[in-house]
Design an enzyme around this catalytic site. Structure first.
Site, short mmCIF file in Angstrom:
data_model
loop_
_atom_site.label_atom_id
_atom_site.label_comp_id
_atom_site.label_asym_id
_atom_site.label_seq_id
_atom_site.Cartn_x
_atom_site.Cartn_y
_atom_site.Cartn_z
N GLY A 87 -1.98 3.44 8.98
CA GLY A 87 -1.93 3.72 7.55
C GLY A 87 -1.30 5.03 7.15
N ASP A 88 -1.16 5.98 8.09
CA ASP A 88 -0.54 7.27 7.77
C ASP A 88 0.24 7.75 8.99
OD1 ASP A 88 0.18 9.58 6.45
OD2 ASP A 88 -1.76 10.57 6.65
N ALA A 89 1.09 6.87 9.50
CA ALA A 89 1.74 7.09 10.79
C ALA A 89 3.01 7.94 10.67
CB ALA A 89 2.05 5.76 11.45
#
Length: 286
Positions: A187-189
């Protein structure tokens, strides 16, 4: 409560040393536990969301994530993973592992990790995870429009510019490629959360949820992850081996999936991110 107090209370051990690493993240030396990370949540639900996300992502060992030793509603205590330099073999192993992780799936688009709160965080920005029947409805309602409203309220977009994002949301069925099952996303790669270590590439600081796997891949590209082509090449090969290849045209949809993180950054930091988000939306619309 301090990091020392949190670790001693949560783990029941004596803390022998504390040093601040960055922001609300502290490195803690705990008796019998070595070096740990004590991370203070940025807001309500943040610690719960991070702990649940790490456990969910690490459930099958597809990609290494820090082990969560304990958490409460304010602090998460986890392993400290010493960093090292990027290396091609590790990048390729990470790409294959990420493909496996995505294919573990999720109950629905927008579903939070098991035990995680619906109101979570992406960095310092609030983020809502709400189950939706399909990706277009989820992406519009919980990833684009909330941050667009924040940007409009701050005067970053006028009415005509905001309409560009409205048109984008109206056309997501057409623009988003063929439907596919929800994936298990970090989700926040972005590159700062892709952690290179001697044991391979780890994922840290998740904003985990059920989403579209192309979103994680677009985030990897957004801020210049090292050895990205090695990662993506291995990912594509693995996805084919697992009989779930990426849909045709996925590389043409990178900017579509970058609209959300750019809007989120614009809402928090303003400035050039607002221009980049608008350009990504316009490019996607053609």
């Amino acid at each position: 409560m301090s990091a020392r107090e949190a670790v001693e209370r949560l783990l029941g051990v004596s803390v022998t040393g504390v040093r601040r690493s960055s922001g609300a993240v502290c490195l803690v030396t705990a008796e019998g536990r070595g070096v740990l990370v004590a991370k203070q949540g940025v807001g309500p639900g943040a610690a719960d969301a991070e702990a649940a996300g790490l456990r969910w992502l690490g459930e099958h060992g597809d990609v290494p994530v820090p082990h969560v030793h304990a958490h409460d509603d304010e602090w998460v205590v986890m392993d400290h993973i010493p960093p090292t330099y990027p290396e091609a073999t590790a990048a390729e192993a990470f790409g294959r592992g990420l493909a496996r992780l995505h294919l573990r799936g999720a109950p629905s688009y927008g579903s939070p990790p098991p035990g995680g709160p619906a109101d979570a965080w992406m960095g310092i920005a609030p983020m809502r995870n709400e189950p939706c029947p399909d990706w277009p409805s989820f992406y519009a309602a919980h990833r684009v429009l909330p941050y667009l409203r924040m940007c409009v309220d701050q005067g970053l977009y006028d009415a005509d510019q905001a309409t560009v994002f409205d048109r984008l949301c109206e056309r997501l069925d057409e623009l988003g490629g063929p439907p596919e099952p929800p994936s298990r996303l970090h989700g926040d790669a972005w590159s700062g959360n892709v952690h290179w270590a001697r044991e391979g590439v780890w994922l840290i600081d998740p904003a985990a949820h059920g989403g579209h796997r192309e979103t994680d891949l677009a985030m990897l590209r957004l801020f210049g992850t090292p050895l990205l082509e090695h990662i993506l090449g291995a990912y594509e090969e693995a996805a084919k081996e697992f009989e779930s290849p990426l849909a045709d045209g996925w590389q043409d949809r990178v900017e579509l999936h970058q609209v959300f993180p750019l809007l989120m950054h614009a809402a928090v930091f303003g400035g050039g991110y607002a221009r980049q988000a608008l350009q990504a939306a316009r490019t996607t619309l053609g």
